[in-house]
Write a protein that holds these residues in place. Structure first.
Motif, PDB file in Angstrom:
ATOM      1  N   MET A 157     -11.880  45.953  30.218  1.00 43.09           N
ATOM      2  CA  MET A 157     -12.484  45.141  30.052  1.00 43.09           C
ATOM      3  C   MET A 157     -12.647  44.623  31.463  1.00 43.09           C
ATOM      4  O   MET A 157     -14.022  43.782  32.028  1.00 43.09           O
ATOM      5  CB  MET A 157     -12.313  43.800  28.922  1.00 43.09           C
ATOM      6  CG  MET A 157     -12.780  44.918  27.103  1.00 43.09           C
ATOM      7  SD  MET A 157     -12.240  43.358  26.240  1.00 43.09           S
ATOM      8  CE  MET A 157     -13.321  42.145  26.727  1.00 43.09           C
ATOM      9  N   GLY A 158     -11.270  44.376  31.829  1.00 39.36           N
ATOM     10  CA  GLY A 158     -11.684  43.689  33.395  1.00 39.36           C
ATOM     11  C   GLY A 158     -12.098  44.514  34.364  1.00 39.36           C
ATOM     12  O   GLY A 158     -12.588  44.028  35.069  1.00 39.36           O
ATOM     13  N   LEU A 159     -11.717  45.895  34.227  1.00 39.94           N
ATOM     14  CA  LEU A 159     -12.596  46.967  35.063  1.00 39.94           C
ATOM     15  C   LEU A 159     -13.844  46.654  34.837  1.00 39.94           C
ATOM     16  O   LEU A 159     -15.350  46.633  35.970  1.00 39.94           O
ATOM     17  CB  LEU A 159     -11.853  47.875  35.398  1.00 39.94           C
ATOM     18  CG  LEU A 159     -10.613  48.462  34.794  1.00 39.94           C
ATOM     19  CD1 LEU A 159      -9.817  49.580  34.815  1.00 39.94           C
ATOM     20  CD2 LEU A 159     -10.199  48.123  36.545  1.00 39.94           C
ATOM     21  N   LEU A 160     -14.494  46.479  33.550  1.00 45.55           N
ATOM     22  CA  LEU A 160     -15.713  46.369  33.589  1.00 45.55           C
ATOM     23  C   LEU A 160     -16.178  45.146  34.445  1.00 45.55           C
ATOM     24  O   LEU A 160     -17.722  45.442  34.706  1.00 45.55           O
ATOM     25  CB  LEU A 160     -16.542  46.459  32.211  1.00 45.55           C
ATOM     26  CG  LEU A 160     -15.895  48.342  31.526  1.00 45.55           C
ATOM     27  CD1 LEU A 160     -15.937  48.100  29.779  1.00 45.55           C
ATOM     28  CD2 LEU A 160     -17.063  49.324  32.506  1.00 45.55           C
ATOM     29  N   GLU A 161     -15.608  44.132  34.467  1.00 48.12           N
ATOM     30  CA  GLU A 161     -16.365  43.002  34.815  1.00 48.12           C
ATOM     31  C   GLU A 161     -16.673  43.285  36.843  1.00 48.12           C
ATOM     32  O   GLU A 161     -17.268  43.199  36.822  1.00 48.12           O
ATOM     33  CB  GLU A 161     -15.605  41.844  34.403  1.00 48.12           C
ATOM     34  CG  GLU A 161     -15.178  41.584  32.708  1.00 48.12           C
ATOM     35  CD  GLU A 161     -16.705  40.876  33.372  1.00 48.12           C
ATOM     36  OE1 GLU A 161     -17.412  40.277  33.668  1.00 48.12           O
ATOM     37  OE2 GLU A 161     -16.799  40.205  31.540  1.00 48.12           O
ATOM     38  N   ILE A 162     -15.785  44.112  37.067  1.00 47.82           N
ATOM     39  CA  ILE A 162     -15.806  44.030  38.023  1.00 47.82           C
ATOM     40  C   ILE A 162     -16.149  44.767  38.802  1.00 47.82           C
ATOM     41  O   ILE A 162     -17.355  45.187  39.744  1.00 47.82           O
ATOM     42  CB  ILE A 162     -14.244  45.105  38.873  1.00 47.82           C
ATOM     43  CG1 ILE A 162     -12.830  44.172  38.556  1.00 47.82           C
ATOM     44  CG2 ILE A 162     -14.267  45.384  40.103  1.00 47.82           C
ATOM     45  CD1 ILE A 162     -11.646  44.690  38.793  1.00 47.82           C
ATOM     46  N   GLU A 163     -16.963  46.135  37.740  1.00 55.65           N
ATOM     47  CA  GLU A 163     -18.565  47.311  37.736  1.00 55.65           C
ATOM     48  C   GLU A 163     -19.518  46.262  37.435  1.00 55.65           C
ATOM     49  O   GLU A 163     -20.944  47.094  37.242  1.00 55.65           O
ATOM     50  CB  GLU A 163     -18.277  48.602  37.405  1.00 55.65           C
ATOM     51  CG  GLU A 163     -16.481  49.217  38.068  1.00 55.65           C
ATOM     52  CD  GLU A 163     -16.794  50.422  37.489  1.00 55.65           C
ATOM     53  OE1 GLU A 163     -17.524  50.787  36.350  1.00 55.65           O
ATOM     54  OE2 GLU A 163     -14.985  51.336  37.408  1.00 55.65           O
ATOM     55  N   SER A 164     -19.856  44.941  37.119  1.00 55.72           N
ATOM     56  CA  SER A 164     -20.921  44.775  37.070  1.00 55.72           C
ATOM     57  C   SER A 164     -21.646  44.703  35.410  1.00 55.72           C
ATOM     58  O   SER A 164     -22.924  45.186  35.351  1.00 55.72           O
ATOM     59  CB  SER A 164     -21.675  44.195  37.499  1.00 55.72           C
ATOM     60  OG  SER A 164     -21.344  43.029  38.718  1.00 55.72           O
ATOM     61  N   ASN A 165     -20.031  45.640  34.494  1.00 50.30           N
ATOM     62  CA  ASN A 165     -20.973  46.624  33.420  1.00 50.30           C
ATOM     63  C   ASN A 165     -19.847  45.640  32.254  1.00 50.30           C
ATOM     64  O   ASN A 165     -19.654  46.898  31.525  1.00 50.30           O
ATOM     65  CB  ASN A 165     -20.772  47.929  33.842  1.00 50.30           C
ATOM     66  CG  ASN A 165     -21.467  48.579  32.353  1.00 50.30           C
ATOM     67  OD1 ASN A 165     -22.499  48.049  31.819  1.00 50.30           O
ATOM     68  ND2 ASN A 165     -20.934  49.533  32.795  1.00 50.30           N
ATOM     69  N   PRO A 166     -19.946  44.376  31.855  1.00 52.66           N
ATOM     70  CA  PRO A 166     -18.867  44.138  30.890  1.00 52.66           C
ATOM     71  C   PRO A 166     -19.447  44.914  29.652  1.00 52.66           C
ATOM     72  O   PRO A 166     -20.812  44.780  28.961  1.00 52.66           O
ATOM     73  CB  PRO A 166     -19.250  42.791  30.941  1.00 52.66           C
ATOM     74  CG  PRO A 166     -20.526  42.458  31.710  1.00 52.66           C
ATOM     75  CD  PRO A 166     -21.091  43.260  32.447  1.00 52.66           C
ATOM     76  N   LEU A 167     -18.820  44.486  28.299  1.00 54.86           N
ATOM     77  CA  LEU A 167     -19.329  44.918  26.898  1.00 54.86           C
ATOM     78  C   LEU A 167     -19.854  43.337  26.369  1.00 54.86           C
ATOM     79  O   LEU A 167     -19.490  42.319  27.483  1.00 54.86           O
ATOM     80  CB  LEU A 167     -17.690  45.222  26.112  1.00 54.86           C
ATOM     81  CG  LEU A 167     -16.135  46.280  26.798  1.00 54.86           C
ATOM     82  CD1 LEU A 167     -15.343  46.055  25.632  1.00 54.86           C
ATOM     83  CD2 LEU A 167     -17.330  47.229  26.236  1.00 54.86           C
ATOM     84  N   THR A 168     -20.841  43.901  25.733  1.00 57.62           N
ATOM     85  CA  THR A 168     -21.508  43.166  24.853  1.00 57.62           C
ATOM     86  C   THR A 168     -20.022  42.568  23.756  1.00 57.62           C
ATOM     87  O   THR A 168     -19.631  42.932  23.903  1.00 57.62           O
ATOM     88  CB  THR A 168     -22.592  43.628  24.217  1.00 57.62           C
ATOM     89  OG1 THR A 168     -22.290  44.404  23.088  1.00 57.62           O
ATOM     90  CG2 THR A 168     -23.780  44.183  25.047  1.00 57.62           C
ATOM     91  N   ASP A 169     -20.790  41.019  23.356  1.00 59.30           N
ATOM     92  CA  ASP A 169     -19.663  40.665  22.638  1.00 59.30           C
ATOM     93  C   ASP A 169     -19.730  41.296  21.173  1.00 59.30           C
ATOM     94  O   ASP A 169     -18.740  40.932  20.518  1.00 59.30           O
ATOM     95  CB  ASP A 169     -20.813  38.879  22.303  1.00 59.30           C
ATOM     96  CG  ASP A 169     -20.563  38.478  22.971  1.00 59.30           C
ATOM     97  OD1 ASP A 169     -19.913  38.091  24.217  1.00 59.30           O
ATOM     98  OD2 ASP A 169     -21.677  37.136  22.833  1.00 59.30           O
ATOM     99  N   PHE A 223     -14.703  46.338  18.473  1.00 57.50           N
ATOM    100  CA  PHE A 223     -12.709  46.428  19.251  1.00 57.50           C
ATOM    101  C   PHE A 223     -11.981  45.647  18.834  1.00 57.50           C
ATOM    102  O   PHE A 223     -11.002  46.531  17.693  1.00 57.50           O
ATOM    103  CB  PHE A 223     -12.582  46.557  21.080  1.00 57.50           C
ATOM    104  CG  PHE A 223     -13.555  48.521  21.234  1.00 57.50           C
ATOM    105  CD1 PHE A 223     -12.848  49.017  21.110  1.00 57.50           C
ATOM    106  CD2 PHE A 223     -14.239  47.658  21.720  1.00 57.50           C
ATOM    107  CE1 PHE A 223     -13.858  49.931  21.692  1.00 57.50           C
ATOM    108  CE2 PHE A 223     -15.181  49.056  22.533  1.00 57.50           C
ATOM    109  CZ  PHE A 223     -15.016  49.777  22.344  1.00 57.50           C
ATOM    110  N   GLU A 224     -11.684  44.695  18.177  1.00 57.45           N
ATOM    111  CA  GLU A 224     -11.649  43.290  17.423  1.00 57.45           C
ATOM    112  C   GLU A 224     -10.954  44.084  16.620  1.00 57.45           C
ATOM    113  O   GLU A 224     -10.172  43.876  15.546  1.00 57.45           O
ATOM    114  CB  GLU A 224     -11.364  42.474  18.319  1.00 57.45           C
ATOM    115  CG  GLU A 224     -11.602  41.337  18.530  1.00 57.45           C
ATOM    116  CD  GLU A 224     -12.502  40.499  19.872  1.00 57.45           C
ATOM    117  OE1 GLU A 224     -13.003  40.117  19.100  1.00 57.45           O
ATOM    118  OE2 GLU A 224     -11.816  39.724  20.624  1.00 57.45           O
ATOM    119  N   MET A 225     -12.192  44.829  15.388  1.00 57.59           N
ATOM    120  CA  MET A 225     -11.910  44.818  14.268  1.00 57.59           C
ATOM    121  C   MET A 225     -11.321  45.746  14.589  1.00 57.59           C
ATOM    122  O   MET A 225     -10.417  46.045  13.117  1.00 57.59           O
ATOM    123  CB  MET A 225     -13.192  45.105  13.576  1.00 57.59           C
ATOM    124  CG  MET A 225     -13.107  45.648  12.605  1.00 57.59           C
ATOM    125  SD  MET A 225     -14.894  46.940  11.650  1.00 57.59           S
ATOM    126  CE  MET A 225     -15.155  47.908  12.816  1.00 57.59           C
TER     127      MET A 225
END
Length: 70
Positions: free
Chosen positions: A22-34, A40-42
């Protein structure tokens, strides 16, 4: 042999990988949706094996692509 549930150690490792990813996706400006994070938490909460998670995602991606096409 099919694994029914992940062990607590496997869940912890999976969670650590997800958080790192998720951190890597944030860096690439492509975060996971809620919704994605909740999914994934499920998986982690239910301790689903990776094969079951993969099948769930594939089944739901098909549902989403049909909705977009309509």
């Amino acid at each position: 042999m099919t694994i029914d549930h992940l062990s607590e150690d496997q869940v912890a490792a999976t969670r650590a990988r997800r958080i790192s990813f998720m951190g890597l996706l944030e860096i690439e400006s492509n975060p996971l949706t809620d919704e994605d994070v909740a999914m994934f938490e499920m998986f982690e909460r239910e301790r689903w094996p990776h094969e079951r998670c993969r099948q769930y995602i594939l089944d739901h991606v098909g549902d989403r692509s049909q909705t977009v096409a309509e």
